[in-house]
Design a protein around this motif. Structure first.
Motif, PDB file in Angstrom:
ATOM      1  N   PRO A  19      -8.101  -2.796   7.380  1.00 59.77           N
ATOM      2  CA  PRO A  19      -6.756  -2.246   7.188  1.00 59.77           C
ATOM      3  C   PRO A  19      -6.427  -1.862   5.753  1.00 59.77           C
ATOM      4  CG  PRO A  19      -6.678  -4.589   7.778  1.00 59.77           C
ATOM      5  CD  PRO A  19      -8.068  -4.121   8.022  1.00 59.77           C
ATOM      6  N   LYS A  20      -6.832  -2.685   4.779  1.00 59.39           N
ATOM      7  CA  LYS A  20      -6.508  -2.376   3.387  1.00 59.39           C
ATOM      8  C   LYS A  20      -7.282  -1.164   2.887  1.00 59.39           C
ATOM      9  CE  LYS A  20      -4.586  -3.113  -0.631  1.00 59.39           C
ATOM     10  NZ  LYS A  20      -3.141  -2.864  -0.836  1.00 59.39           N
ATOM     11  N   GLY A  21      -8.600  -1.167   3.111  1.00 57.25           N
ATOM     12  CA  GLY A  21      -9.406  -0.024   2.679  1.00 57.25           C
ATOM     13  C   GLY A  21      -8.989   1.254   3.381  1.00 57.25           C
ATOM     14  N   ALA A  22      -8.721   1.161   4.687  1.00 59.80           N
ATOM     15  CA  ALA A  22      -8.327   2.342   5.462  1.00 59.80           C
ATOM     16  C   ALA A  22      -6.990   2.901   4.990  1.00 59.80           C
ATOM     17  CB  ALA A  22      -8.255   1.987   6.943  1.00 59.80           C
ATOM     18  N   ALA A  23      -6.051   2.021   4.634  1.00 64.34           N
ATOM     19  CA  ALA A  23      -4.750   2.480   4.159  1.00 64.34           C
ATOM     20  C   ALA A  23      -4.882   3.207   2.819  1.00 64.34           C
ATOM     21  CB  ALA A  23      -3.785   1.303   4.032  1.00 64.34           C
ATOM     22  N   ILE A  24      -5.705   2.675   1.921  1.00 61.59           N
ATOM     23  CA  ILE A  24      -5.940   3.344   0.635  1.00 61.59           C
ATOM     24  C   ILE A  24      -6.553   4.714   0.870  1.00 61.59           C
ATOM     25  CG2 ILE A  24      -7.311   3.283  -1.493  1.00 61.59           C
ATOM     26  CD1 ILE A  24      -6.999   0.219  -1.445  1.00 61.59           C
ATOM     27  N   MET A  25      -7.521   4.777   1.797  1.00 67.14           N
ATOM     28  CA  MET A  25      -8.160   6.054   2.115  1.00 67.14           C
ATOM     29  C   MET A  25      -7.137   7.085   2.591  1.00 67.14           C
ATOM     30  SD  MET A  25      -9.154   8.087   4.804  1.00 67.14           S
ATOM     31  CE  MET A  25      -8.947   6.929   6.149  1.00 67.14           C
ATOM     32  N   ALA A  26      -6.235   6.686   3.497  1.00 67.77           N
ATOM     33  CA  ALA A  26      -5.246   7.621   4.044  1.00 67.77           C
ATOM     34  C   ALA A  26      -4.272   8.103   2.972  1.00 67.77           C
ATOM     35  CB  ALA A  26      -4.487   6.956   5.185  1.00 67.77           C
ATOM     36  N   GLU A  27      -3.886   7.201   2.080  1.00 67.25           N
ATOM     37  CA  GLU A  27      -2.899   7.545   1.055  1.00 67.25           C
ATOM     38  C   GLU A  27      -3.474   8.408  -0.058  1.00 67.25           C
ATOM     39  OE1 GLU A  27      -0.209   3.488   1.648  1.00 67.25           O
ATOM     40  OE2 GLU A  27      -1.655   3.647  -0.014  1.00 67.25           O
TER      41      GLU A  27
END
Length: 426
Positions: free
Chosen positions: A325-333
């Motif tokens: 979740p943390k890595g994926a959120a950074i990727m999306a942002e």
């Protein structure tokens, strides 16, 4: 006093050396630096806070998915592989056929409450080959339409009622083109890696690349005929210029193109390039028929290529964090991609999508997602180049008025490159 300082410094140095010796280094390599360098740097910084015993080293990035695959194939022979590699979604198959990546099923099975961290079956399916999981998806993209609302208004169009069909888009493109010689009506990123925007209009009509047993070309049917005709119409009716993908992006961002069809992955970069010069709105891909119409998932997956057991175990911790979740959120942002991780979408990014509706366009198409197709056999990459060459003959104007003949020639050339018989690895 000096003696005490020297003793303290010696202890500090010894502790630092001991820490460095206990760290396991994981070398990571990824594609498209213009899209992902900042992303991976930010995730690596967050990971270092959580897992200081694992040192992540970012190797110089691949320029493209094709270069990344070719490099991994060469490095597997010379024993120079990174420990973790990010590859195009459609390249898992060729690497598995060469026995390069590690199986992930054992790692996944050993995790407790993995679903509560946002991992789910569809994530595993994307990276599955021969019935086993070899990759987890990191960044997912789908094709969308980018629209310059200022040019739409100038051309007499309705920004609140944008066209959803090829006919409507091409008609609007004509009106925008008529605004002046310096203005382009429409561009279509046909040369995007892996024939992605050739597959998209074929799949959107319910078509496929090959037949069920992968022995014969199937894109020569009505779906492929429709797709080739639309691409030709962009040139003959919409006046599409002969530009490569980066030039299309730059021209659109400069306010000189009304409609641009490409990957959602370009959204963050394009928005930054526009810098408020005009109002941008994204729209869904045109003419997706139901119930069989689909769109190919673009983007990249992460694979473990380390051979040493300790390295593999450390690499798994890296893979979990990057796709969690943390890595994926950074990727999306930091990009325009969508995270496949459910927790990232449902919890971490709800406010982000509310503030950035252009980013939500691709998310709204998730129900249409299907695999980005990879052709079988040793000629898989060559087939990609052959299709690109035939599409180029339309876009450069040489054969723009004969899409049926181009499709027939493309069919023959691809058929010649298919393996006589396809093995079990699919």
């Amino acid at each position: 006093m000096l003696r005490n300082w020297m003793v303290a410094a010696a202890f500090s140095l010894a502790a630092g050396v001991a820490h460095a010796q206990t760290q396991t280094e994981v070398v990571l390599q990824y594609p498209y630096p213009e899209l992902f360098t900042e992303t991976h740097k930010q995730i690596a910084a967050e990971f270092a806070k959580m897992r200081p015993e694992i040192k992540v080293t970012l190797r110089a990035p691949y320029e493209s998915y094709e270069e990344g695959t070719q490099k991994i194939l060469r490095e597997s022979v010379t024993n120079q592989l990174p420990d973790v590699t990010f590859q195009g979604l459609n390249r898992v198959r060729v690497l598995v056929d060469k026995n390069i990546p590690a199986e992930l099923d054992g790692y996944i099975a050993a995790e407790k409450d993995f679903d509560k961290q946002g991992f789910h079956q569809a994530m595993y399916d994307i990276g599955t080959a021969s019935g086993k999981v070899y990759a987890l998806p990191f960044a997912i993209s789908l094709p969308i339409v980018y629209v310059n609302l200022d040019l739409v208004k100038q051309a007499g169009g309705d920004p609140n009622n944008l066209p959803t069909s090829w006919d409507g888009l091409i008609d609007l493109a004509k009106k925008i083109k008529a605004l002046g010689p310096e203005t382009n009506g429409i561009t279509y990123a046909w040369d995007i890696t892996g024939n992605w925007l050739w597959q998209a209009p074929v799949f959107s009509r319910g078509g496929s690349m090959l037949n069920a047993d992968e022995t014969r070309v199937a894109f020569d049917g009505p779906e492929g005929q429709f797709a080739m005709k639309q691409i030709a119409r962009l040139v003959t009716e919409g006046g599409m210029p002969n530009l490569d993908q980066p030039s299309m992006r730059a021209t659109f961002a400069a306010g000189k193109t009304g409609i641009h069809i490409t990957s959602t992955s370009d959204l963050n970069k394009t928005t930054q390039m526009i810098a408020g010069k005009f109002a941008l709105k994204t729209h869904t891909f045109p003419d997706v028929v139901t119930p069989n119409g689909r769109l190919p998932a673009g983007g990249n997956v992460v694979l473990i290529t380390a051979k040493d057991k300790a390295k593999r175990d450390a690499a798994w911790e890296v893979v979990k964090f990057w796709t969690g979740p943390k890595g994926a959120a950074i990727m999306a942002e930091t990009t325009g991609y969508m995270p496949p991780n459910k927790l990232a979408n449902d919890v971490y990014l709800t406010d982000f999508y509310a503030k950035n509706p252009n980013n939500y366009t691709a998310v709204s198409q998730l129900a249409l997602l299907t695999k980005w197709y990879a052709f079988p056999g040793d000629n898989g990459l060559k087939i990609t180049d052959v299709i690109k060459d035939h599409l180029n003959s339309i876009v450069n104007g040489a054969r723009a008025k004969e899409p049926e003949a181009v499709l027939a020639d493309m069919t023959k050339d691809v058929q010649k490159l298919l393996p006589k018989s396809v093995g079990a690895a699919r």
